[in-house]
Design a protein around this motif. Structure first.
Motif, PDB file in Angstrom:
ATOM      1  N   PRO A 151      16.940  98.107 102.043  1.00  0.00           N
ATOM      2  CA  PRO A 151      17.189  98.507 104.068  1.00  0.00           C
ATOM      3  C   PRO A 151      15.838  99.392 104.817  1.00  0.00           C
ATOM      4  N   TRP A 152      15.131  99.068 104.635  1.00  0.00           N
ATOM      5  CA  TRP A 152      13.356  99.191 105.646  1.00  0.00           C
ATOM      6  C   TRP A 152      12.772  98.723 106.338  1.00  0.00           C
ATOM      7  N   THR A 153      11.976  98.549 106.801  1.00  0.00           N
ATOM      8  CA  THR A 153      10.522  97.914 107.433  1.00  0.00           C
ATOM      9  C   THR A 153       9.482  98.063 107.289  1.00  0.00           C
ATOM     10  N   LYS A 154       8.749  99.640 106.405  1.00  0.00           N
ATOM     11  CA  LYS A 154       7.710  99.606 105.964  1.00  0.00           C
ATOM     12  C   LYS A 154       7.586  99.978 104.182  1.00  0.00           C
ATOM     13  N   ASP A 155       6.763  98.644 103.770  1.00  0.00           N
ATOM     14  CA  ASP A 155       7.280  99.568 101.821  1.00  0.00           C
ATOM     15  C   ASP A 155       5.622  98.964 101.935  1.00  0.00           C
ATOM     16  N   ASP A 163      20.405 100.756 111.096  1.00  0.00           N
ATOM     17  CA  ASP A 163      18.910 100.415 110.580  1.00  0.00           C
ATOM     18  C   ASP A 163      19.009  99.140 111.077  1.00  0.00           C
TER      19      ASP A 163
END
Lengths: 461, 461
Positions: B184-188, B106
């Motif tokens: 733990p993510w890259t777009k929100d 990730d």
């Protein structure tokens, strides 16, 4: 059709904005009540300001009367953030649509919120620059709408979404104050970052009246790869490998088995497979072949069935035809579609796909998963016939199962569409009570009377 | 040396944290009162929590007694943000120093705030990953301090500063509430972006107890260019050209004529010139030569005097020796240094350099300008002998002239050091009253009693 605004407010704003800037006629009100969520509500009036000063006056007047304000770009949002469910005034930025400055030497542009994304891209082309956010509605949507929803698109995997490509804002808070944050620079440790707080707040904290946008140099050329994998797990492992090597893909799109099967049924020439990845590389003519090789190396591994290379534009268009064919193909399954742009950590993509397969079987409804795999931002499409009561009920019962699954996989509700009202009631599941309370406190700080887009983003207490 | 804390608070936190977690002895208080600003103040106690629950308890206890709290990493800040001028409790994160998770799939890591930046980089190396922020204090500074000050460094020109490389936070607000934002993510596009609001707020909005950091793939190799130009204008034009082409430099550093003259006087082998640029490219062995060529092409133009290429690591180290020699050389001019990390739009770099030359002449003090040109983030060093009353006075009189100049050039006060108290009183010049009021409202929203690092960032009302 009479409106419900206080007469004093009507008179004040009518006098301020003139007949073409203050509309209470039925046609204007009807035309400003819906967005691409297909939800609809009637505002009491439509204000069409010409400049920031008029926006300040509108907000102050509405605040004095506690009348709700809903900012509106082109109405291409899909979460109903622009729908004025509480009535009040829709503020259209249709007449604040100027590109104020393009500064190639500082790699930024200064725009009013009503500029169309596509028009900005055209204006930037002669300078060899572009603005990265590329929602599929780019030709129709406004920069203001992109800012409100933190819009993304496939290029976000390399270049970031809207929030990552904004340097500064001028905005009018719900207190009716004009604030200026950020500016034509790319590094900033000066005070609180209100700029990125306002981006993605869907018009609930402030109305953006000017934005300084970060631009990127336009690459010389693109090339692509298309891979088919045995299953979603093999494809997701490839996504992790692709994202861990330094040749960052410019796009990295995923399609699940049901999407592939759908394309095959509709005559698109793709092989039988459990998952597909589309990768784009961009760069110089000299280096692109190396980048493509690095990406192909990363794509190779357990479960890879086939790999096609598109070294030039025409070949690339052929490979991407499958992706373009998908949305029309979806309509051939069923007229109704619940499309959610959920986000999961990249490593959890296989779990999401497996869960959706199970949910599809259980709901007896087709569920098609595709989207921006490099960001773990997948579009889950629950297909149904709205006039079939059983399907309708099962589709809407499947939706909470989707969100439960996404949250259990450490994901989040939306990657690029926003919350609006569509996902609002899931906010209390996505965030714990103290975090929601902190968001509400920030909302009250910038919009003390709660007049900006009430009922959006945050669930009612 | 007695402390001024309420006895009930002392008893409560002493019992909660134990003897090694609650220090009111003179040695501990003295050791936690200063940072690299060389300013100093004595806290009443030092709390050294072991986990987020203890941080919550500390904040709640201090809030109940209206006692100030100052978060502290390694004390490497230069703007006195960690100096407890109002007394109260310093919260040291020295015992919350674990790397909780490294998730290569990730591309993120989860850390406690006390982890040293350099230790994290070492732990990431076997995974082929790194965390981009690279302040010069990387070996000594903590991630928590990096988050508090939105720390940068030369790599920010390609990879962004701290704010651009944080995906999520767990933090304790001034209300004593534990909040969780991002993940733990890259777009929100889910709710308000509290994550990036808290980054750079210098411990005035919340205390970070856990961070999810965005990692980048470690490039295979680096290569460099060094260019000398006739004057700063020619170098700045080259910076604009370098930033407008798609081969983004991994570093792009500037040195003005006085820095070059200083190096020459100190025996570093550099030619006479009006300005110098150092460029680094990173990437694959195969593509690096092309990237270097593209950068050299962009560097060429009006006013270029010479260009050296360093195709490998050893040659690169030789080119960068000049940059490394600069800080020690500065000390040879004068023992005193006012070093401000101002930001101007890239196109205004020549104006800033010209203004600093004029200010140097007028103040009869050496002023040396160098820094991160690709971001317009320049370190302006006003050199003086502190024990010379005239020089001391002239140096401190020059400082407001510098900030006036930066603001007139559409720049801002700090790019990577932060505001602390050092630049706090300039905030009212950098921001208009409504914008400062909005920042104050946000501060009150998250820290209703004003207990978190009082007197920092925002000027007193």
């Amino acid at each position: 059709m009479t409106h419900a605004l206080p007469a004093a407010l009507d008179a004040e704003l009518s006098s301020l904005l003139g007949a073409d800037g203050w509309r209470t006629d039925a046609a204007a009100r009807r035309a400003h009540g819906e967005d691409d969520s297909r939800q609809w509500a009637l505002p009491d009036a439509v204000a069409v300001p010409r400049d920031p000063g008029q926006v300040v006056a509108i907000v102050r007047a509405c605040r004095a009367h506690r009348v709700p304000l809903v900012a509106r770009g082109a109405g291409t949002g899909t979460a109903a953030a622009a729908v004025p469910f509480a009535g009040g005034v829709v503020v259209s930025f249709a007449r604040m649509d100027r590109i104020l400055d393009i500064r190639p030497g500082d790699r930024c542009a200064v725009v009013e919120p009503g500029v169309l994304n596509g028009d900005l891209q055209q204006a930037l082309q002669p300078h060899g620059l572009f603005w990265p956010p590329d929602p599929s509605s780019a030709e129709r949507c406004t920069i203001g709408g992109n800012l409100a929803c933190n819009a993304g698109g496939p290029r976000a995997v390399k270049y970031g979404a809207t929030r990552d490509n904004v340097l500064g804002l001028v905005a009018v808070t719900g207190a009716g104050e004009l604030i200026r944050c950020g500016g034509p620079w790319t590094k900033d440790a000066t005070g609180y970052d209100l700029t990125h707080l306002i981006v993605g707040s869907e018009g609930t904290l402030a109305l953006v009246v000017e934005a300084t946008l970060r631009l990127a140099p336009r690459p010389q050329a693109q090339a692509g790869l298309r891979m088919f994998y045995r299953d979603a797990a093999a494809a997701a492992a490839a996504v992790s490998r692709l994202m861990r090597q330094p040749q960052v893909p410019a796009m990295l799109e995923f399609m699940d088995a049901s999407a592939i099967a759908l394309l095959r049924r509709n005559g698109t020439e793709v092989p039988e497979a459990g998952a597909m990845l589309l990768v784009e590389a961009d760069g110089d003519h000299e280096t692109l072949p190396y980048a493509l090789q690095a990406l192909a190396d990363a794509a190779a591994g357990e479960g890879l069935l086939s790999l096609d290379v598109a070294a030039d534009g025409a070949a690339r268009d052929r490979l991407w035809a499958a992706r373009r064919a998908l949305s029309p193909a979806l309509r051939s399954i069923a007229p109704g579609k619940i499309n959610e742009d959920v986000v999961v950590p990249v490593s959890r993509i296989p779990d999401l796909v497996a869960a959706m397969e199970a949910l599809s079987a259980e709901s007896a409804l087709p569920i098609v998963v595709f989207g921006h795999a490099g960001n773990g931002n997948l579009h889950v499409n629950i297909m149904y016939r709205p006039d079939d009561a059983g399907e309708n009920a099962r589709a809407h019962a499947a939706l909470p199962r989707l969100f439960e699954c996404v949250l259990a996989l450490e994901g989040t509700l939306s990657g690029e569409h926003g919350i609006g009202v569509a996902k609002r009631d899931w906010m209390a599941r996505a965030f714990d009570a103290p975090t929601l309370a902190a968001m509400r406190a920030v909302k009250s700080a910038l919009d003390p009377d709660g007049i900006l887009n009430p009922g959006k983003v945050l669930p009612p207490l």
